[in-house]
Scaffold this motif. Structure first.
Motif, short mmCIF file in Angstrom:
data_model
loop_
_atom_site.label_atom_id
_atom_site.label_comp_id
_atom_site.label_asym_id
_atom_site.label_seq_id
_atom_site.Cartn_x
_atom_site.Cartn_y
_atom_site.Cartn_z
N ILE A 115 -9.66 -1.81 -1.44
CA ILE A 115 -9.38 -2.43 -0.15
C ILE A 115 -9.00 -1.35 0.87
CG2 ILE A 115 -7.67 -3.85 1.07
CD1 ILE A 115 -9.72 -5.57 -0.28
N MET A 116 -8.17 -0.40 0.45
CA MET A 116 -7.81 0.70 1.35
C MET A 116 -9.02 1.54 1.68
SD MET A 116 -4.67 0.45 2.25
CE MET A 116 -4.76 1.97 3.18
N SER A 148 -5.95 4.81 11.63
CA SER A 148 -6.15 3.66 12.50
C SER A 148 -5.05 2.62 12.29
CB SER A 148 -7.51 3.02 12.24
OG SER A 148 -7.58 2.52 10.91
N ALA A 149 -4.90 1.75 13.27
CA ALA A 149 -3.94 0.65 13.15
C ALA A 149 -4.33 -0.28 12.00
CB ALA A 149 -3.87 -0.14 14.46
N ILE A 200 -3.33 -2.83 6.78
CA ILE A 200 -3.76 -3.19 5.43
C ILE A 200 -2.82 -2.59 4.39
CG2 ILE A 200 -5.57 -2.89 3.69
CD1 ILE A 200 -6.28 -4.97 5.79
N ASN A 201 -2.39 -1.34 4.61
CA ASN A 201 -1.44 -0.73 3.69
C ASN A 201 -0.14 -1.53 3.65
OD1 ASN A 201 -0.64 1.76 2.03
ND2 ASN A 201 1.02 1.59 3.51
N THR A 202 0.32 -2.00 4.81
CA THR A 202 1.53 -2.80 4.86
C THR A 202 1.35 -4.10 4.10
OG1 THR A 202 2.17 -1.86 7.01
CG2 THR A 202 3.14 -3.99 6.40
N ALA A 222 6.06 6.55 -5.13
CA ALA A 222 7.44 6.16 -4.93
C ALA A 222 7.69 5.96 -3.44
CB ALA A 222 8.39 7.21 -5.50
N GLY A 223 7.78 4.73 -3.00
CA GLY A 223 7.93 4.45 -1.58
C GLY A 223 6.58 4.12 -0.96
N SER A 224 6.60 3.43 0.16
CA SER A 224 5.35 3.04 0.81
C SER A 224 4.61 4.24 1.34
CB SER A 224 5.66 2.08 1.97
OG SER A 224 4.49 1.67 2.61
N ILE A 225 3.31 4.25 1.16
CA ILE A 225 2.49 5.38 1.62
C ILE A 225 1.11 4.85 2.01
CG2 ILE A 225 1.75 5.89 -0.75
CD1 ILE A 225 1.45 8.80 0.02
N ALA A 226 0.61 5.32 3.13
CA ALA A 226 -0.77 5.00 3.52
C ALA A 226 -1.67 5.96 2.76
CB ALA A 226 -0.95 5.16 5.04
N SER A 227 -2.05 5.58 1.55
CA SER A 227 -2.70 6.51 0.63
C SER A 227 -4.11 6.85 1.10
CB SER A 227 -2.77 5.88 -0.76
OG SER A 227 -1.49 5.46 -1.16
#
Length: 245
Positions: free
Chosen positions: A118-119, A130-131, A136-138, A237-242
Motif C-alpha cells: 500500500i505504501m 507527498s501529503a 496513508i502512512n498515518t 520503533a515509532g511511526s515512520i513514513a517508510s
C-alpha cells in the motif's frame, strides 16, 4: 488470487468490502440495505468493534474456525481503508488500494506485506514526501501496520538485495528523530540478515541503513526469498513514513 485463509483470506474479504463501500458510498456499513436483523448490518469499516471485530493489530485473533478468521480479522484492513479515506478522500484511497492489488499482492500476502505494498503504491502514484504518502502512512499506523518491506527476490550467497541495481536493500528514515529498525528474517535454513545484533540498526533522521542477506554456511549457493517467506519484514520503533529506495 488471495488464498482464502488466515491473513490472505482476510485481505480477500476486505477487498470485497472495500469494493462494496466504493460502489455504495453513503456510509461505511456493509449489508445495511438487505434488511438483516439487529444491528442491521454485517460489518462496519468505521468501527469494526460494533460487530466484535478487531480494528488494530493488537487485537488480531488467531482462530481455528472461519478459515482462520477471514471475516473477523478483515476489520483491520477495512479500518485502515476508512482512515485513509477520511484523511485523503475516497478517490485517492481507492486508487492506492487497487494499485496494490493489481501490481503487488501475491496469493499468500499477509497484512504486513500488504501494508508495505500500500505504501509502495502510494509512492508510485504520488511520490515520496507527498501529503498522500503522509496520510496513508498515518492510516496504517492507526491500525498497527507502520512497517517497511522489500519485495521477495532471489539472492546469491553474500549478496545484498534491493536498490536500483538489485544489489542493496536500503531503509530510509525521513524522521522525525532517529528510528530503530529491526529486520525479521525469513524462516529459511541458513538465511540471515545483517547488520547488528538481532538484525537491528538505529537510523538517524534523514539517513539510511543497508541490510545484507547472507547464507551462513548452510551449504546453499542461493536462496529464493519468495519460496521461504512472502517478504523480508522491517519492524520500526515509532511511526515512520517508510521508504524503500
Amino acid at each position: 488470487g488471495l488464498i482464502y485463509r488466515d491473513q490472505s483470506g482476510a485481505l480477500n474479504e476486505s477487498y470485497s468490502d472495500v469494493t462494496g463501500a466504493n460502489v455504495d458510498r453513503d456510509d461505511w456499513l456493509l449489508g445495511d440495505d438487505i434488511r438483516i436483523s439487529s444491528p442491521g448490518f454485517i460489518r462496519s469499516m468505521q468501527d469494526p468493534s460494533l460487530r466484535g471485530h478487531p480494528k488494530h493489530m493488537t487485537d488480531y485473533r488467531n482462530l481455528n474456525y472461519d478459515n482462520g478468521g477471514v471475516h473477523i480479522n478483515s476489520g483491520i484492513p477495512n479500518h485502515a481503508y476508512y482512515q485513509a479515506s477520511t484523511l485523503l478522500g475516497r478517490t485517492i484511497a481507492e486508487q492506492v488500494w487497487f494499485r496494490a492489488l493489481r501490481f503487488y499482492l501475491t496469493p499468500s500476502s499477509n497484512f504486513y506485506f500488504w501494508a508495505g505494498m500500500i505504501m509502495q503504491s502510494t509512492y508510485d502514484l504520488y511520490g515520496a514526501g507527498s501529503a498522500e504518502v503522509t496520510g496513508i502512512n498515518t492510516a496504517l499506523d492507526l491500525v498497527g501496520l507502520n512497517t517497511a518491506y522489500v519485495l521477495p527476490m532471489t539472492v546469491s550467497a553474500g549478496a545484498t538485495i534491493g536498490g536500483v541495481s538489485s544489489t542493496s536493500l536500503w531503509v530510509h528514515n525521513p524522521g522525525p528523530g532517529a528510528k530503530t529498525v529491526t529486520a525479521v528474517p525469513p524462516t529459511f535454513p541458513g538465511l540471515d540478515l545483517n547488520p547488528g545484533p538481532g538484525h537491528q540498526a538505529v537510523i538517524p533522521e534523514g539517513d539510511s541503513s543497508e541490510f545484507e542477506v547472507v547464507l551462513n554456511g548452510s551449504g546453499f549457493d542461493s536462496c529464493d526469498v519468495a519460496l521461504a517467506f512472502d517478504t523480508i519484514r522491517f519492524d520500526v520503533a515509532g511511526s515512520i513514513a517508510s521508504q524503500i529506495t
